[in-house]
Design a protein around this motif. Structure first.
Motif, PDB file in Angstrom:
ATOM      1  N   LYS A  86       1.248  -1.130  -0.058  1.00  0.00           N
ATOM      2  CA  LYS A  86      -0.130   0.226  -0.048  1.00  0.00           C
ATOM      3  C   LYS A  86       1.031   1.315   0.167  1.00  0.00           C
ATOM      4  CE  LYS A  86      -4.150  -2.164   2.681  1.00  0.00           C
ATOM      5  NZ  LYS A  86      -4.972  -2.295   3.739  1.00  0.00           N
ATOM      6  N   ILE A  87       2.355   1.395   0.647  1.00  0.00           N
ATOM      7  CA  ILE A  87       2.797   2.263   0.611  1.00  0.00           C
ATOM      8  C   ILE A  87       3.583   2.721  -0.002  1.00  0.00           C
ATOM      9  CG2 ILE A  87       5.079   3.000   1.623  1.00  0.00           C
ATOM     10  CD1 ILE A  87       4.189   2.122   4.203  1.00  0.00           C
ATOM     11  N   MET A  88       3.291   1.683  -1.335  1.00  0.00           N
ATOM     12  CA  MET A  88       4.612   1.902  -2.491  1.00  0.00           C
ATOM     13  C   MET A  88       3.445   2.322  -3.489  1.00  0.00           C
ATOM     14  SD  MET A  88       7.813   1.126  -1.485  1.00  0.00           S
ATOM     15  CE  MET A  88       8.214   1.493  -3.997  1.00  0.00           C
ATOM     16  N   MET A  89       2.381   1.545  -3.407  1.00  0.00           N
ATOM     17  CA  MET A  89       1.422   2.179  -4.058  1.00  0.00           C
ATOM     18  C   MET A  89       0.780   3.833  -4.206  1.00  0.00           C
ATOM     19  SD  MET A  89      -1.442  -0.911  -4.214  1.00  0.00           S
ATOM     20  CE  MET A  89      -3.184  -0.022  -5.055  1.00  0.00           C
ATOM     21  N   VAL A  90       1.177   4.182  -3.023  1.00  0.00           N
ATOM     22  CA  VAL A  90       0.996   5.541  -3.245  1.00  0.00           C
ATOM     23  C   VAL A  90       1.997   6.339  -3.167  1.00  0.00           C
ATOM     24  CG1 VAL A  90       0.651   7.159  -0.805  1.00  0.00           C
ATOM     25  CG2 VAL A  90      -0.944   5.921  -0.535  1.00  0.00           C
ATOM     26  N   LEU A  91       3.468   5.770  -3.076  1.00  0.00           N
ATOM     27  CA  LEU A  91       4.454   6.536  -2.955  1.00  0.00           C
ATOM     28  C   LEU A  91       4.943   6.646  -4.886  1.00  0.00           C
ATOM     29  CD1 LEU A  91       7.134   5.491   0.052  1.00  0.00           C
ATOM     30  CD2 LEU A  91       5.466   7.572  -0.741  1.00  0.00           C
ATOM     31  N   SER A  92       4.586   5.318  -5.133  1.00  0.00           N
ATOM     32  CA  SER A  92       4.369   5.768  -6.720  1.00  0.00           C
ATOM     33  C   SER A  92       4.233   6.694  -7.729  1.00  0.00           C
ATOM     34  CB  SER A  92       4.668   3.731  -7.311  1.00  0.00           C
ATOM     35  OG  SER A  92       3.202   3.904  -7.314  1.00  0.00           O
ATOM     36  N   GLY A  93       3.084   7.064  -7.143  1.00  0.00           N
ATOM     37  CA  GLY A  93       1.912   7.524  -8.033  1.00  0.00           C
ATOM     38  C   GLY A  93       2.692   9.321  -7.217  1.00  0.00           C
ATOM     39  N   GLN A  94       3.287   9.502  -5.830  1.00  0.00           N
ATOM     40  CA  GLN A  94       3.568  10.139  -5.999  1.00  0.00           C
ATOM     41  C   GLN A  94       5.288  10.194  -5.700  1.00  0.00           C
ATOM     42  OE1 GLN A  94       1.894  13.045  -3.730  1.00  0.00           O
ATOM     43  NE2 GLN A  94       0.350  11.219  -3.965  1.00  0.00           N
ATOM     44  N   LEU A  95       6.160   9.595  -6.074  1.00  0.00           N
ATOM     45  CA  LEU A  95       7.056  10.463  -6.514  1.00  0.00           C
ATOM     46  C   LEU A  95       7.612  10.359  -7.917  1.00  0.00           C
ATOM     47  CD1 LEU A  95       8.848   6.723  -5.773  1.00  0.00           C
ATOM     48  CD2 LEU A  95       9.679   8.459  -5.551  1.00  0.00           C
ATOM     49  N   ARG A  96       7.188  10.422  -9.435  1.00  0.00           N
ATOM     50  CA  ARG A  96       6.797  12.200  -9.907  1.00  0.00           C
ATOM     51  C   ARG A  96       6.687  12.396  -9.782  1.00  0.00           C
ATOM     52  NH1 ARG A  96       3.913   7.383 -14.163  1.00  0.00           N
ATOM     53  NH2 ARG A  96       5.314   6.022 -13.878  1.00  0.00           N
ATOM     54  N   LEU A  97       5.524  12.888  -8.890  1.00  0.00           N
ATOM     55  CA  LEU A  97       5.383  14.730  -8.467  1.00  0.00           C
ATOM     56  C   LEU A  97       6.379  15.144  -8.594  1.00  0.00           C
ATOM     57  CD1 LEU A  97       1.468  14.290  -6.844  1.00  0.00           C
ATOM     58  CD2 LEU A  97       2.436  15.962  -9.056  1.00  0.00           C
ATOM     59  N   LEU A  98       7.274  14.625  -6.773  1.00  0.00           N
ATOM     60  CA  LEU A  98       8.951  14.903  -6.100  1.00  0.00           C
ATOM     61  C   LEU A  98       9.537  15.274  -7.164  1.00  0.00           C
ATOM     62  CD1 LEU A  98       8.896  12.371  -3.304  1.00  0.00           C
ATOM     63  CD2 LEU A  98       8.450  14.562  -3.503  1.00  0.00           C
ATOM     64  N   GLU A  99       9.468  14.429  -8.411  1.00  0.00           N
ATOM     65  CA  GLU A  99      10.564  14.281  -9.345  1.00  0.00           C
ATOM     66  C   GLU A  99      10.695  16.084 -10.625  1.00  0.00           C
ATOM     67  OE1 GLU A  99      10.251  10.969 -11.631  1.00  0.00           O
ATOM     68  OE2 GLU A  99      11.371   9.742  -9.994  1.00  0.00           O
ATOM     69  N   GLU A 100       9.028  15.846 -10.262  1.00  0.00           N
ATOM     70  CA  GLU A 100       8.477  16.868 -10.944  1.00  0.00           C
ATOM     71  C   GLU A 100       8.973  18.218 -10.063  1.00  0.00           C
ATOM     72  OE1 GLU A 100       7.601  17.923 -13.944  1.00  0.00           O
ATOM     73  OE2 GLU A 100       7.923  16.158 -14.769  1.00  0.00           O
ATOM     74  N   TRP A 101       8.699  18.558  -8.836  1.00  0.00           N
ATOM     75  CA  TRP A 101       8.786  19.434  -7.544  1.00  0.00           C
ATOM     76  C   TRP A 101      10.470  19.627  -8.237  1.00  0.00           C
ATOM     77  CZ3 TRP A 101       6.278  22.794  -5.025  1.00  0.00           C
ATOM     78  CH2 TRP A 101       7.062  23.147  -4.178  1.00  0.00           C
TER      79      TRP A 101
END
Length: 176
Positions: A86-101
């Motif tokens: 579950k954590i990886m599913m949530v973080l996988s979507g957020q990692l791209r946002l962090l890269e774009e950040w």
């Protein structure tokens, strides 16, 4: 010598009735002894069976306890794996946002530093000494300028918020 010889003397004749009573007495005594023997043997077998059953029951109880502990440990491991997924599913979507950040971070820092400079400038212009008088119109103008800066920051955030779009089919985040 008389005490020893009395054992070798011929026995007196006993009447036929007494002989039957003695015989029945001996038979009853033999039956009693046989029942005592049977009861003792049954008691021994029962105690051995009880002891074996208690040992078997204890061994089964120990095995059940060990199995329950193993099941609890496996359930804990499965729950940890599920939570990790579950954590990886949530973080996988957020990692791209962090890269774009990283790309928009410079603009964000610039906006925050502009806000800091404006608020510092406004606060320096305010009279801070006791008994100082200020022009109400200039304070009003400066407060309006601060509100404009805050509105600019809000619009800046809204612009970048609308640039992020979530596609349900591919479950990936796309930046426009």
């Amino acid at each position: 010598m008389n005490g020893v010889l009395k054992y070798f003397k011929p026995k007196r004749k006993v009447s036929h009735m007494q002989e039957d009573e003695f015989h029945q007495f001996r038979m009853a005594n033999n039956a009693l002894l046989q029942w005592r023997f049977v009861n003792a043997r049954a008691k021994l077998v029962t105690s051995n069976t009880k002891k074996t059953a208690e040992e078997t029951l204890f061994d089964v109880w120990v095995r059940i306890s060990l199995m329950r502990n193993a099941i609890v440990e496996k359930r804990k491991r499965v729950e940890r794996v599920r939570n990790g997924m579950k954590i990886m599913m949530v973080l996988s979507g957020q990692l791209r946002l962090l890269e774009e950040w990283g790309k928009i971070e410079a603009k964000n820092i610039e906006g925050v530093s502009r806000l800091t400079r404006k608020l510092t400038g406004i606060s320096i212009r305010l009279p801070l000494v006791h008994g100082a008088k200020g022009d109400v119109l200039s304070i009003y103008d400066e407060m309006n300028a601060a509100m404009d800066v805050m509105n600019d920051i809000q619009q800046f955030c809204i612009i970048y918020l609308h640039q992020v779009k979530y596609k349900r089919k591919s479950k990936t985040i796309v930046f426009l």
